[in-house]
Write a protein that holds these residues in place. Structure first.
Motif, PDB file in Angstrom:
ATOM      1  N   ALA A 160     -53.807  -0.012 -82.430  1.00  0.00           N
ATOM      2  CA  ALA A 160     -55.166  -0.394 -82.064  1.00  0.00           C
ATOM      3  C   ALA A 160     -55.418  -0.001 -80.625  1.00  0.00           C
ATOM      4  N   LEU A 161     -56.670   0.341 -80.340  1.00  0.00           N
ATOM      5  CA  LEU A 161     -57.123   0.430 -78.953  1.00  0.00           C
ATOM      6  C   LEU A 161     -57.520  -0.979 -78.548  1.00  0.00           C
ATOM      7  N   ILE A 162     -56.910  -1.455 -77.483  1.00  0.00           N
ATOM      8  CA  ILE A 162     -57.027  -2.874 -77.127  1.00  0.00           C
ATOM      9  C   ILE A 162     -57.550  -3.015 -75.700  1.00  0.00           C
ATOM     10  N   CYS A 163     -58.521  -3.907 -75.514  1.00  0.00           N
ATOM     11  CA  CYS A 163     -58.901  -4.313 -74.163  1.00  0.00           C
ATOM     12  C   CYS A 163     -58.043  -5.511 -73.782  1.00  0.00           C
ATOM     13  N   TYR A 164     -57.273  -5.327 -72.697  1.00  0.00           N
ATOM     14  CA  TYR A 164     -56.289  -6.341 -72.314  1.00  0.00           C
ATOM     15  C   TYR A 164     -56.819  -7.374 -71.330  1.00  0.00           C
ATOM     16  N   VAL A 165     -58.091  -7.290 -70.970  1.00  0.00           N
ATOM     17  CA  VAL A 165     -58.650  -8.329 -70.098  1.00  0.00           C
ATOM     18  C   VAL A 165     -58.686  -9.633 -70.902  1.00  0.00           C
ATOM     19  N   THR A 166     -58.359 -10.725 -70.246  1.00  0.00           N
ATOM     20  CA  THR A 166     -58.195 -12.014 -70.931  1.00  0.00           C
ATOM     21  C   THR A 166     -59.386 -12.370 -71.819  1.00  0.00           C
ATOM     22  N   GLY A 167     -59.073 -12.645 -73.066  1.00  0.00           N
ATOM     23  CA  GLY A 167     -60.083 -13.089 -74.020  1.00  0.00           C
ATOM     24  C   GLY A 167     -60.766 -11.987 -74.791  1.00  0.00           C
ATOM     25  N   HIS A 168     -60.679 -10.747 -74.310  1.00  0.00           N
ATOM     26  CA  HIS A 168     -61.484  -9.697 -74.917  1.00  0.00           C
ATOM     27  C   HIS A 168     -60.973  -9.281 -76.301  1.00  0.00           C
ATOM     28  N   ALA A 169     -59.669  -9.011 -76.409  1.00  0.00           N
ATOM     29  CA  ALA A 169     -59.129  -8.598 -77.717  1.00  0.00           C
ATOM     30  C   ALA A 169     -59.275  -9.725 -78.732  1.00  0.00           C
ATOM     31  N   ALA A 170     -58.999 -10.955 -78.299  1.00  0.00           N
ATOM     32  CA  ALA A 170     -59.110 -12.099 -79.211  1.00  0.00           C
ATOM     33  C   ALA A 170     -60.531 -12.246 -79.724  1.00  0.00           C
ATOM     34  N   ASN A 171     -61.495 -11.771 -78.937  1.00  0.00           N
ATOM     35  CA  ASN A 171     -62.894 -11.845 -79.350  1.00  0.00           C
ATOM     36  C   ASN A 171     -63.406 -10.523 -79.905  1.00  0.00           C
ATOM     37  N   GLY A 172     -62.499  -9.676 -80.339  1.00  0.00           N
ATOM     38  CA  GLY A 172     -62.911  -8.518 -81.120  1.00  0.00           C
ATOM     39  C   GLY A 172     -62.964  -7.197 -80.390  1.00  0.00           C
ATOM     40  N   MET A 173     -62.556  -7.158 -79.099  1.00  0.00           N
ATOM     41  CA  MET A 173     -62.644  -5.881 -78.387  1.00  0.00           C
ATOM     42  C   MET A 173     -61.401  -5.043 -78.664  1.00  0.00           C
ATOM     43  N   ILE A 174     -61.349  -4.573 -79.908  1.00  0.00           N
ATOM     44  CA  ILE A 174     -60.276  -3.679 -80.357  1.00  0.00           C
ATOM     45  C   ILE A 174     -60.899  -2.653 -81.311  1.00  0.00           C
ATOM     46  N   LEU A 175     -60.278  -1.493 -81.391  1.00  0.00           N
ATOM     47  CA  LEU A 175     -60.627  -0.520 -82.427  1.00  0.00           C
ATOM     48  C   LEU A 175     -59.342  -0.181 -83.181  1.00  0.00           C
ATOM     49  N   PRO A 176     -59.342  -0.266 -84.510  1.00  0.00           N
ATOM     50  CA  PRO A 176     -58.167   0.178 -85.267  1.00  0.00           C
ATOM     51  C   PRO A 176     -57.885   1.657 -84.980  1.00  0.00           C
ATOM     52  N   PHE A 177     -56.625   1.986 -84.783  1.00  0.00           N
ATOM     53  CA  PHE A 177     -56.235   3.347 -84.390  1.00  0.00           C
ATOM     54  C   PHE A 177     -55.045   3.754 -85.257  1.00  0.00           C
ATOM     55  N   ILE A 178     -55.294   4.691 -86.167  1.00  0.00           N
ATOM     56  CA  ILE A 178     -54.276   5.116 -87.125  1.00  0.00           C
ATOM     57  C   ILE A 178     -53.735   6.483 -86.706  1.00  0.00           C
ATOM     58  N   VAL A 179     -52.413   6.613 -86.680  1.00  0.00           N
ATOM     59  CA  VAL A 179     -51.788   7.929 -86.514  1.00  0.00           C
ATOM     60  C   VAL A 179     -51.288   8.347 -87.892  1.00  0.00           C
ATOM     61  N   SER A 180     -51.897   9.413 -88.434  1.00  0.00           N
ATOM     62  CA  SER A 180     -51.612   9.820 -89.811  1.00  0.00           C
ATOM     63  C   SER A 180     -50.432  10.780 -89.866  1.00  0.00           C
ATOM     64  N   ASP A 181     -49.714  10.756 -90.993  1.00  0.00           N
ATOM     65  CA  ASP A 181     -48.621  11.711 -91.165  1.00  0.00           C
ATOM     66  C   ASP A 181     -49.015  12.873 -92.081  1.00  0.00           C
ATOM     67  N   ASP A 182     -50.317  12.954 -92.436  1.00  0.00           N
ATOM     68  CA  ASP A 182     -50.771  14.027 -93.341  1.00  0.00           C
ATOM     69  C   ASP A 182     -51.846  14.906 -92.692  1.00  0.00           C
ATOM     70  N   GLY A 183     -51.984  14.787 -91.377  1.00  0.00           N
ATOM     71  CA  GLY A 183     -52.945  15.633 -90.673  1.00  0.00           C
ATOM     72  C   GLY A 183     -54.372  15.143 -90.713  1.00  0.00           C
ATOM     73  N   SER A 184     -54.629  14.036 -91.407  1.00  0.00           N
ATOM     74  CA  SER A 184     -56.018  13.571 -91.513  1.00  0.00           C
ATOM     75  C   SER A 184     -56.493  13.010 -90.178  1.00  0.00           C
ATOM     76  N   HIS A 185     -57.810  13.073 -89.992  1.00  0.00           N
ATOM     77  CA  HIS A 185     -58.407  12.554 -88.759  1.00  0.00           C
ATOM     78  C   HIS A 185     -59.856  12.230 -89.018  1.00  0.00           C
ATOM     79  N   GLY A 186     -60.398  11.365 -88.173  1.00  0.00           N
ATOM     80  CA  GLY A 186     -61.809  11.015 -88.298  1.00  0.00           C
ATOM     81  C   GLY A 186     -62.067   9.610 -87.817  1.00  0.00           C
ATOM     82  N   VAL A 187     -63.315   9.193 -88.013  1.00  0.00           N
ATOM     83  CA  VAL A 187     -63.734   7.843 -87.619  1.00  0.00           C
ATOM     84  C   VAL A 187     -64.436   7.221 -88.817  1.00  0.00           C
ATOM     85  N   GLN A 188     -64.023   6.026 -89.188  1.00  0.00           N
ATOM     86  CA  GLN A 188     -64.745   5.263 -90.210  1.00  0.00           C
ATOM     87  C   GLN A 188     -65.801   4.442 -89.492  1.00  0.00           C
ATOM     88  N   MET A 189     -67.046   4.831 -89.615  1.00  0.00           N
ATOM     89  CA  MET A 189     -68.111   4.116 -88.909  1.00  0.00           C
ATOM     90  C   MET A 189     -68.535   2.874 -89.684  1.00  0.00           C
TER      91      MET A 189
END
Ligand SMILES: [Cu+2]
Length: 189
Positions: A160-189
């Motif tokens: 995950a991309l995480i904001c480490y400022v106190t309280g931020h990640a716990a309140n949702g300031m994260i983005l799921p971040f997947i490293v694929s082993d099949d070459g796939s890439h993109g953003v699920q909006m």
């Protein structure tokens, strides 16, 4: 809700009919994706992949809108905006902060079901994958500031991309971040 309702209808239908009349089918909903099909990954204008150079460039703006009290990345928070990059690619994140009132940060951490309220000394899972002073409310990436981080997405997995400022990640300031082993890439909006 819709998926649950549809599943219940199918189960009821199987249990109740046993080959007689088919259960009433819900009317097709043209706005919703099919229940058994995830939306296709797509590239956003802030996400660029160069297959030949094996690089990914992400323009990431903290507080780009007032969504979630500005505690968002490119307006996304709470698990939306899943990013996928191929294993082995070099990832550059051009990070900037447009929140008018607060510092933010970004670092690559392990994906978790829930995120702690505070971090003492977080370490990025990939070397170089964290902005400076990431837990500090006064010395992280402050309003109007920007910082570029670069790392190699060495190992496939769920992060995950995480904001480490106190309280931020716990309140949702994260983005799921997947490293694929099949070459796939993109953003699920
Ligand atoms: Cu933040």
């Amino acid at each position: 809700m819709r998926i649950k309702a549809l599943s219940a209808a199918l189960i009821f239908g199987l249990a109740a009919c046993g080959g007689d009349e088919p259960a009433d089918q819900p009317a097709p909903d043209t706005d919703a994706p099919a229940a058994d099909q995830a939306p296709a990954a797509q590239d956003a204008d802030w996400f660029q992949v160069d297959e030949d150079a094996q690089t990914v460039t992400i323009d990431l703006v903290a507080g780009s809108s007032n969504a979630n009290n500005y505690w968002n990345y490119n307006g996304l928070y709470g698990g939306d905006g899943e990013i996928t990059v191929p294993e082995g690619f070099t990832v550059t994140i051009n990070f900037s902060n447009q929140d008018p009132g607060m510092g933010h940060s970004v670092g690559i951490g392990e994906a978790q079901a829930t995120y702690p309220a505070s971090y003492s000394s977080p370490e990025p899972v990939f070397e170089g994958g964290m902005s400076s002073n990431p837990t500090s409310m006064t010395e992280s990436t402050m309003p109007g500031e920007s910082e570029t981080i670069t790392f190699v997405a060495e190992t496939a997995g769920e992060y995950a991309l995480i904001c480490y400022v106190t309280g931020h990640a716990a309140n949702g300031m994260i983005l799921p971040f997947i490293v694929s082993d099949d070459g796939s890439h993109g953003v699920q909006m």
